[in-house]
Design a protein around this motif. Structure first.
Motif, short mmCIF file in Angstrom:
data_model
loop_
_atom_site.label_atom_id
_atom_site.label_comp_id
_atom_site.label_asym_id
_atom_site.label_seq_id
_atom_site.Cartn_x
_atom_site.Cartn_y
_atom_site.Cartn_z
N LEU A 1 32.24 43.81 38.67
CA LEU A 1 32.98 44.02 39.91
C LEU A 1 34.35 43.37 39.92
N LEU A 2 34.47 42.23 39.26
CA LEU A 2 35.69 41.43 39.36
C LEU A 2 36.92 42.18 38.88
N LYS A 3 36.86 42.76 37.71
CA LYS A 3 38.04 43.39 37.12
C LYS A 3 38.56 44.56 37.95
N PRO A 4 37.71 45.52 38.36
CA PRO A 4 38.25 46.63 39.17
C PRO A 4 38.76 46.18 40.53
N VAL A 5 38.13 45.19 41.13
CA VAL A 5 38.59 44.72 42.44
C VAL A 5 39.96 44.07 42.31
N ILE A 6 40.15 43.23 41.29
CA ILE A 6 41.45 42.59 41.08
C ILE A 6 42.51 43.63 40.75
N ARG A 7 42.14 44.63 39.94
CA ARG A 7 43.09 45.69 39.61
C ARG A 7 43.52 46.45 40.87
N ARG A 8 42.59 46.61 41.80
CA ARG A 8 42.88 47.38 43.02
C ARG A 8 43.69 46.56 44.03
N GLY B 1 44.71 42.91 43.60
CA GLY B 1 45.48 41.76 43.12
C GLY B 1 44.79 40.45 43.47
N GLU B 2 45.10 39.40 42.69
CA GLU B 2 44.39 38.13 42.85
C GLU B 2 44.58 37.50 44.23
N ARG B 3 45.78 37.58 44.77
CA ARG B 3 46.05 36.92 46.05
C ARG B 3 45.17 37.48 47.17
N LYS B 4 45.12 38.80 47.26
CA LYS B 4 44.31 39.42 48.31
C LYS B 4 42.83 39.19 48.05
N VAL B 5 42.43 39.16 46.79
CA VAL B 5 41.02 38.92 46.47
C VAL B 5 40.60 37.53 46.94
N VAL B 6 41.46 36.55 46.72
CA VAL B 6 41.16 35.19 47.18
C VAL B 6 40.94 35.19 48.69
N LEU B 7 41.84 35.82 49.43
CA LEU B 7 41.72 35.85 50.89
C LEU B 7 40.45 36.59 51.32
N MET B 8 40.19 37.76 50.75
CA MET B 8 39.03 38.55 51.15
C MET B 8 37.72 37.81 50.87
N THR B 9 37.65 37.15 49.73
CA THR B 9 36.40 36.46 49.39
C THR B 9 36.18 35.24 50.26
N LEU B 10 37.24 34.54 50.63
CA LEU B 10 37.09 33.39 51.53
C LEU B 10 36.61 33.85 52.91
N VAL B 11 37.15 34.96 53.39
CA VAL B 11 36.69 35.50 54.68
C VAL B 11 35.23 35.91 54.58
N LEU B 12 34.86 36.55 53.48
CA LEU B 12 33.46 36.95 53.27
C LEU B 12 32.54 35.75 53.28
N ARG C 1 32.17 33.83 45.92
CA ARG C 1 32.46 32.70 45.04
C ARG C 1 32.80 33.16 43.63
N ALA C 2 32.11 34.19 43.15
CA ALA C 2 32.32 34.66 41.78
C ALA C 2 33.68 35.32 41.59
N MET C 3 34.27 35.83 42.67
CA MET C 3 35.58 36.46 42.56
C MET C 3 36.72 35.52 42.92
N ALA C 4 36.46 34.54 43.78
CA ALA C 4 37.53 33.66 44.23
C ALA C 4 38.01 32.73 43.11
N GLN C 5 37.07 32.07 42.45
CA GLN C 5 37.48 31.07 41.46
C GLN C 5 38.24 31.66 40.28
N PRO C 6 37.78 32.75 39.65
CA PRO C 6 38.58 33.32 38.56
C PRO C 6 39.95 33.79 39.01
N SER C 7 40.05 34.30 40.24
CA SER C 7 41.35 34.75 40.75
C SER C 7 42.30 33.58 40.89
N GLU C 8 41.79 32.46 41.41
CA GLU C 8 42.62 31.26 41.55
C GLU C 8 43.07 30.74 40.19
N GLN C 9 42.17 30.73 39.22
CA GLN C 9 42.52 30.26 37.88
C GLN C 9 43.57 31.17 37.25
N SER C 10 43.45 32.46 37.47
CA SER C 10 44.44 33.40 36.95
C SER C 10 45.82 33.13 37.53
#
Length: 258
Positions: A107-114, A116-127, A155-164
């Motif tokens: 899930l992580l790769k297609p979501v980030i591609r769609r 971007g990391e910044r929005k993924v961080v925000l969406m996952t924190l809200v979730l 959690r699985a999507m937020a941390q890799p996005s932040e590291q990226s």
């Protein structure tokens, strides 16, 4: 042991002999190495991501340490055998681990591609915040387990996005230092979280741990909104240290030739 073996066999060495020599030369030319505080001060984007990671971890890490006593107090009838409680919690946390792995694999790769990391961080924190708010409303282990799946996905999507995002704030010479600073921020969150979670559990109520964790997450969500709306790259424009060393060498050669 298995991790060490797999790492040795499957991962190529990223720091080649040439890069080691370049790093050694850079350190020799820059005897006063940049401290972590100086590094954070020079990169406002880094301070923003570290703050998000610290607060997020301080919220998330409050749940696992109290899960066993929470389950005994809320999810199981009074007098339930300790072994049955431990089994239920073990299955719950095991499902979280499986959801974590599946998220990062598929899930992580297609979501980030769609998005971007910044929005993924925000969406996952809200979730995660929504899940933490709703979780105490149920007394069913199975319902909580379903909610935990969303928690694990976040959690699985937020941390890799932040590291990226962190790795983009510097050149190869300081990338390891950037990731080390990020890890230090999350480790501090892991240290603090069980302390306040245990106090809330004992002095307020078991369910309050979830709600306080959701409240703790609010500053991270606000910072993530700033991360999303902030235009342009996170890093201020800086010349890589290797390029600085090369320019100094060229200047010395030119001076000698003149």
């Amino acid at each position: 042991i298995v991790t060490v073996i797999l790492t040795t066999i499957t991962l190529p060495e990223s720091l080649t002999t040439e890069r080691r020599a370049a790093v050694a030369a850079r350190k020799a030319k820059n005897a006063k190495a940049e401290s972590r505080l100086a590094l954070i001060a020079s990169q406002p984007g880094l301070a923003l991501i570290l703050s998000i990671a610290f607060v997020e971890t301080m919220s998330f890490a409050s749940i696992p340490p109290t899960m066993s006593i929470y389950a005994a107090a809320v999810l199981f009838p009074a007098g339930t055998a300790v072994s049955k409680v431990a089994q239920g919690v073990g299955l719950l946390l095991g499902a979280v681990g499986v959801a974590n792995v599946l998220t990062q694999f598929f899930l992580l790769k297609p979501v980030i591609r769609r998005f971007g990391e910044r929005k993924v961080v925000l969406m996952t924190l809200v979730l995660m915040g929504i899940m933490m708010t709703l979780a105490p409303l149920t007394s069913s282990l199975y319902v909580l387990g379903a909610g935990f799946a969303f928690f694990a996905v976040g959690r699985a999507m937020a941390q890799p996005s932040e590291q990226s995002l962190v790795t983009r704030l510097g050149d190869d010479g300081i990338r390891g230092q950037l990731l080390g600073t990020y890890q230090a921020a999350t480790s501090l969150g892991f240290i603090i979280a069980p302390i306040w979670a245990g106090w809330v559990f004992q002095n307020i109520s078991p369910r309050a741990v979830w709600w306080v964790a959701a409240a703790v997450l609010i500053p991270a969500i606000l910072l993530a909104i700033k991360l999303v709306v902030q235009p342009g790259p996170l890093a201020t424009r800086r010349i890589p240290m290797a390029d600085v060393a090369a320019m100094l060498e060229e200047a010395e050669v030119s001076a000698t030739a003149d």
